[in-house]
Design a protein around this motif. Structure first.
Motif, PDB file in Angstrom:
ATOM      1  N   ALA A  10       0.835  -1.204   0.000  1.00 57.32           N
ATOM      2  CA  ALA A  10       0.000   0.000   0.000  1.00 57.32           C
ATOM      3  C   ALA A  10       0.870   1.254   0.000  1.00 57.32           C
ATOM      4  O   ALA A  10       0.570   2.231  -0.690  1.00 57.32           O
ATOM      5  CB  ALA A  10      -0.927  -0.001   1.209  1.00 57.32           C
ATOM      6  N   THR A  11       1.964   1.215   0.728  1.00 56.99           N
ATOM      7  CA  THR A  11       2.894   2.339   0.754  1.00 56.99           C
ATOM      8  C   THR A  11       3.570   2.513  -0.598  1.00 56.99           C
ATOM      9  O   THR A  11       3.750   3.637  -1.071  1.00 56.99           O
ATOM     10  CB  THR A  11       3.966   2.117   1.843  1.00 56.99           C
ATOM     11  OG1 THR A  11       3.316   1.936   3.097  1.00 56.99           O
ATOM     12  CG2 THR A  11       4.911   3.293   1.935  1.00 56.99           C
ATOM     13  N   LEU A  40       7.799  -2.079 -11.099  1.00 57.42           N
ATOM     14  CA  LEU A  40       8.612  -1.867  -9.898  1.00 57.42           C
ATOM     15  C   LEU A  40       7.854  -2.293  -8.644  1.00 57.42           C
ATOM     16  O   LEU A  40       8.412  -2.958  -7.768  1.00 57.42           O
ATOM     17  CB  LEU A  40       9.035  -0.401  -9.798  1.00 57.42           C
ATOM     18  CG  LEU A  40      10.108   0.050 -10.782  1.00 57.42           C
ATOM     19  CD1 LEU A  40      10.173   1.571 -10.838  1.00 57.42           C
ATOM     20  CD2 LEU A  40      11.450  -0.541 -10.421  1.00 57.42           C
ATOM     21  N   ILE A  41       6.577  -1.920  -8.566  1.00 58.58           N
ATOM     22  CA  ILE A  41       5.770  -2.300  -7.400  1.00 58.58           C
ATOM     23  C   ILE A  41       5.688  -3.814  -7.280  1.00 58.58           C
ATOM     24  O   ILE A  41       5.885  -4.378  -6.196  1.00 58.58           O
ATOM     25  CB  ILE A  41       4.361  -1.669  -7.486  1.00 58.58           C
ATOM     26  CG1 ILE A  41       4.448  -0.156  -7.299  1.00 58.58           C
ATOM     27  CG2 ILE A  41       3.417  -2.285  -6.450  1.00 58.58           C
ATOM     28  CD1 ILE A  41       3.161   0.591  -7.593  1.00 58.58           C
ATOM     29  N   LYS A  42       5.415  -4.497  -8.388  1.00 57.58           N
ATOM     30  CA  LYS A  42       5.291  -5.961  -8.362  1.00 57.58           C
ATOM     31  C   LYS A  42       6.596  -6.631  -7.957  1.00 57.58           C
ATOM     32  O   LYS A  42       6.606  -7.573  -7.160  1.00 57.58           O
ATOM     33  CB  LYS A  42       4.842  -6.482  -9.725  1.00 57.58           C
ATOM     34  CG  LYS A  42       3.397  -6.161 -10.028  1.00 57.58           C
ATOM     35  CD  LYS A  42       3.039  -6.609 -11.419  1.00 57.58           C
ATOM     36  CE  LYS A  42       1.636  -6.154 -11.803  1.00 57.58           C
ATOM     37  NZ  LYS A  42       1.283  -6.556 -13.153  1.00 57.58           N
ATOM     38  N   ARG A  43       7.709  -6.182  -8.524  1.00 55.82           N
ATOM     39  CA  ARG A  43       9.008  -6.787  -8.200  1.00 55.82           C
ATOM     40  C   ARG A  43       9.382  -6.566  -6.744  1.00 55.82           C
ATOM     41  O   ARG A  43       9.849  -7.485  -6.066  1.00 55.82           O
ATOM     42  CB  ARG A  43      10.109  -6.219  -9.107  1.00 55.82           C
ATOM     43  CG  ARG A  43      10.019  -6.690 -10.529  1.00 55.82           C
ATOM     44  CD  ARG A  43      10.439  -8.120 -10.681  1.00 55.82           C
ATOM     45  NE  ARG A  43      11.861  -8.224 -10.378  1.00 55.82           N
ATOM     46  CZ  ARG A  43      12.514  -9.353 -10.230  1.00 55.82           C
ATOM     47  NH1 ARG A  43      11.896 -10.492 -10.360  1.00 55.82           N
ATOM     48  NH2 ARG A  43      13.796  -9.355  -9.949  1.00 55.82           N
ATOM     49  N   ILE A  44       9.192  -5.348  -6.251  1.00 55.22           N
ATOM     50  CA  ILE A  44       9.528  -5.046  -4.857  1.00 55.22           C
ATOM     51  C   ILE A  44       8.627  -5.836  -3.921  1.00 55.22           C
ATOM     52  O   ILE A  44       9.090  -6.430  -2.943  1.00 55.22           O
ATOM     53  CB  ILE A  44       9.428  -3.531  -4.581  1.00 55.22           C
ATOM     54  CG1 ILE A  44      10.483  -2.775  -5.399  1.00 55.22           C
ATOM     55  CG2 ILE A  44       9.583  -3.237  -3.089  1.00 55.22           C
ATOM     56  CD1 ILE A  44      10.276  -1.272  -5.438  1.00 55.22           C
ATOM     57  N   ALA A  45       7.325  -5.880  -4.230  1.00 53.54           N
ATOM     58  CA  ALA A  45       6.381  -6.635  -3.393  1.00 53.54           C
ATOM     59  C   ALA A  45       6.737  -8.110  -3.368  1.00 53.54           C
ATOM     60  O   ALA A  45       6.703  -8.751  -2.302  1.00 53.54           O
ATOM     61  CB  ALA A  45       4.961  -6.442  -3.909  1.00 53.54           C
TER      62      ALA A  45
END
Length: 95
Positions: A10-11, A40-45
């Protein structure tokens, strides 16, 4: 310390691409040229979840590669042409 992956994701959604690239560096320990926010969001998550709950084993990776054999071999052939193996290939090298 356990992290709340859902809260972290969420952040991430509220971060700019530049902030996500910095977060990627923190999580993976390397820079990225990517500028696609969703990627980027998917990879980091994914990495945060793998770190928090554990990644899949080499045996599981092998079984997945067998079920998606065509995709894996296309990737392996592409990387071999350019002189490097996929990073997960060490799991597939059997002696």
């Amino acid at each position: 310390m356990a992290i709340n992956v859902a809260k972290e994701v969420a952040t991430l959604r509220h971060m700019t691409v530049s902030e996500l690239r910095d977060r990627y560096h923190e999580v993976f320990g390397e820079d990225t040229n990517a500028r696609n926010k969703q990627w980027l969001i998917k990879r980091i998550a994914w990495k945060l979840q793998a770190n928090a709950e554990g990644d899949i084993s080499c045996d599981q990776r092998y079984k997945l590669s067998q079920s998606q054999r065509v995709h894996f071999f296309k990737l392996a052939d592409f990387d071999l042409v350019f002189g490097q193996l996929p990073s997960s290939s060490q799991c597939f090298l059997r002696s």
